[in-house]
Design an enzyme around this catalytic site. Structure first.
Site, mmCIF file in Angstrom:
data_model
loop_
_atom_site.group_PDB
_atom_site.id
_atom_site.type_symbol
_atom_site.label_atom_id
_atom_site.label_comp_id
_atom_site.label_asym_id
_atom_site.label_seq_id
_atom_site.Cartn_x
_atom_site.Cartn_y
_atom_site.Cartn_z
ATOM 1 N N GLY A 92 -61.821 30.478 -112.177
ATOM 2 C CA GLY A 92 -61.787 29.120 -112.711
ATOM 3 C C GLY A 92 -60.370 28.713 -113.080
ATOM 4 O O GLY A 92 -59.499 29.560 -113.301
ATOM 5 N N LYS A 95 -59.510 44.418 -106.586
ATOM 6 C CA LYS A 95 -59.262 44.501 -108.029
ATOM 7 C C LYS A 95 -59.409 45.950 -108.526
ATOM 8 O O LYS A 95 -58.607 46.416 -109.341
ATOM 9 C CB LYS A 95 -60.241 43.571 -108.759
ATOM 10 C CG LYS A 95 -59.999 42.089 -108.413
ATOM 11 C CD LYS A 95 -61.163 41.211 -108.858
ATOM 12 C CE LYS A 95 -60.972 39.754 -108.485
ATOM 13 N NZ LYS A 95 -62.193 38.952 -108.604
ATOM 14 N N THR A 144 -56.761 24.992 -107.481
ATOM 15 C CA THR A 144 -57.506 25.156 -108.733
ATOM 16 C C THR A 144 -56.668 25.844 -109.813
ATOM 17 O O THR A 144 -56.473 25.311 -110.904
ATOM 18 C CB THR A 144 -58.791 25.973 -108.470
ATOM 19 O OG1 THR A 144 -59.485 25.336 -107.404
ATOM 20 C CG2 THR A 144 -59.671 26.052 -109.681
HETATM 21 N N1 HSE Z 1 -63.958 35.042 -105.927
HETATM 22 C C1 HSE Z 1 -63.751 35.740 -107.143
HETATM 23 C C2 HSE Z 1 -65.080 35.884 -107.872
HETATM 24 C C3 HSE Z 1 -62.797 35.107 -108.090
HETATM 25 O O1 HSE Z 1 -66.120 35.443 -107.390
HETATM 26 O O2 HSE Z 1 -65.083 36.482 -108.925
HETATM 27 C C4 HSE Z 1 -61.381 35.288 -107.669
HETATM 28 O O3 HSE Z 1 -61.046 36.635 -107.594
#
Ligand code: HSE
Length: 436
Positions: free
Chosen positions: A302, A205, A13
């Site tokens: 995305g 994160k 992606t």
């Molecule tokens: N899986 C993550 C989300 C996106 O749902 O925000 C990639 O870090």
């Protein structure tokens, strides 16, 4: 001007989005970077897919390690994910003197210290804007835009899957399991959604944010990680009645004695802008001592939003790769020799407010007993509601919001409250942040 050569590893992606955007905006990007950025080789296990996406416009291989050895490649873009092959790819790319651009939050949150040390020794850059909050330039903002500030805290909705689920639970009054299935059907949640719903992705994160906000090493292993899978729709409703929304927040907060690094469902005042971030969108609120609170909002995942961040890093590396390494922006915002060892505080030492929901017998003195226990622990009550018992019902729910206290004080109070004969079953505890 001679192009800079990129080896792209992983054309799923985000890789596909990177190819597309780099091609579509080539002229603008070249005007900004000062020279063309061209993908000369793509590695993917799915060679057919790579051929299809690139239309045969570059070399294709199924061997990621061939890319990191390729003498033509200046920058390796790692989009494999995870800590396995991806780590070897990144470490070998660095050892071979290549700059690295990665979207891999898990890898950096867990192995960041080793990776950044190796990169510094080799004089190469490891850029990771795409690793946190997808297309939102939060790394750039924290590392450069807010560089004058002493960052006090950052709190973010940094996982779109869980924010989508929480938005749907609130909107439709549905339980977690039902909404998760719907999210999977719509492609918002993975077939194995564990990393998202249990808060692991958000904690990766938040760990990276804590490091660049405070100049401390990445320490994912010390983060408190709690997801939304046990969240009851009733609590979303009660929170709403009290003027709050429940969001899965990643929080990095500086306190004199250390850093709070935690991910958990959190009540936040409904009137805050960030409380109104709905669906799969992301937002990060950062409080600096000079600038005050600043809010960054956008798509956290995305193809093209994430490619936007990957390409921003490619442009940065292109502009800076000839600069003396000591005059580049440091990986973790602070000079490597100026990092501090501020400890990550254990959960028992965090200071926050609480939402408590208890099932109690509806009889005189119950509330007095509960408030006495809270007072004994120096916990002050901010608000309270009691659900009116239904016809013939002898039990009811009491919901209490507290002022700030230390987690260990609330733990002690909860243990005593749960021991009261009039209190039925386990108490539900959620944390609350005013985000002032
Ligand atoms: N899986 C993550 C989300 C996106 O749902 O925000 C990639 O870090």
């Amino acid at each position: 001007m001679k192009p800079i050569n990129v080896g792209l590893i992983g054309i799923g992606t985000v890789g596909g989005g990177t190819w597309t955007v780099l091609k579509r905006n080539a002229e603008e990007i070249t005007r900004r970077a000062g020279r063309p950025i061209q993908i000369t080789v793509v590695a993917d296990k799915n060679v057919e897919l790579a051929k299809q996406v690139t239309g045969g416009a570059c070399r294709i291989t199924d061997d990621a390690f061939a890319v990191v050895r390729d003498p033509e490649v200046d920058i390796v873009v790692e989009l494999i994910g995870g800590y396995g092959v991806a780590k070897d790819v990144v470490m070998q790319a660095i050892a071979n003197g290549k700059h690295v651009v990665t979207a891999n939050k898990a890898l950096l949150a867990v192995h960041g210290t080793e990776i950044f040390t190796a990169a510094q020794q080799k004089g190469v850059m490891v850029a990771f804007e795409a690793a946190v909050a997808g297309g939102i330039p939060i790394i750039k903002a924290l590392r450069e835009g807010l560089t004058a500030n002493r960052i006090e805290w950052a709190a973010g909705i940094i996982n779109g899957t869980t924010n989508f689920i929480l938005s749907e639970m609130r909107d439709k009054g549905l339980p977690f399991e039902t909404v998760l299935k719907e999210a999977q059907r719509l492609g918002y949640a993975e077939a194995d959604p564990t990393f998202d719903i249990e808060g692991v992705d958000a904690a990766h994160k938040a760990t990276i944010i804590s490091a660049i906000a405070f100049g401390i090493p990445v320490q994912f292993d010390k983060a408190h990680v709690e997801g939304i899978s046990k969240l009851d729709a009733a609590d979303i409703k009660y929170a709403e009645q009290l003027g709050y929304r429940i969001k899965l927040l990643g929080i990095a907060k500086r306190r004199p004695e250390g850093v709070e690094l935690r991910v958990h469902p959190t009540l936040i005042p409904a009137k805050r802008l960030i409380a109104n971030v709905e669906g799969a969108m992301n937002a990060v609120l950062v409080k600096g001592d000079a600038v005050g609170a600043t809010l960054y909002y956008g798509k956290g995942a995305g193809a093209e939003p994430t490619a936007s961040a990957v390409i921003a890093d490619l442009v940065d590396v292109t502009r800076m790769h000839t600069a003396d390494p000591e005059h580049r922006v440091p990986h973790l915002a602070f000079q490597p020799g100026a990092m501090v060892d501020l400890p990550i505080l254990p959960l028992s030492e965090i200071v926050t407010s609480y939402y408590l929901r208890l099932r109690v017998e509806d009889k005189p003195g119950v509330l007095a007993d509960i408030t006495r226990i809270l007072a004994d622990q120096q916990i002050s009550i901010d608000a309270m509601i009691q659900r009116e018992p239904g016809e013939g019902e002898e039990q009811t729910d009491i919901i209490i919001l507290t002022h700030q206290t230390r987690e260990k004080n609330i733990d002690a109070a909860i243990a005593r409250i749960e021991d009261l004969p009039a209190v039925k079953g386990k108490l539900t505890r959620l944390r609350l942040e005013e985000l002032q």
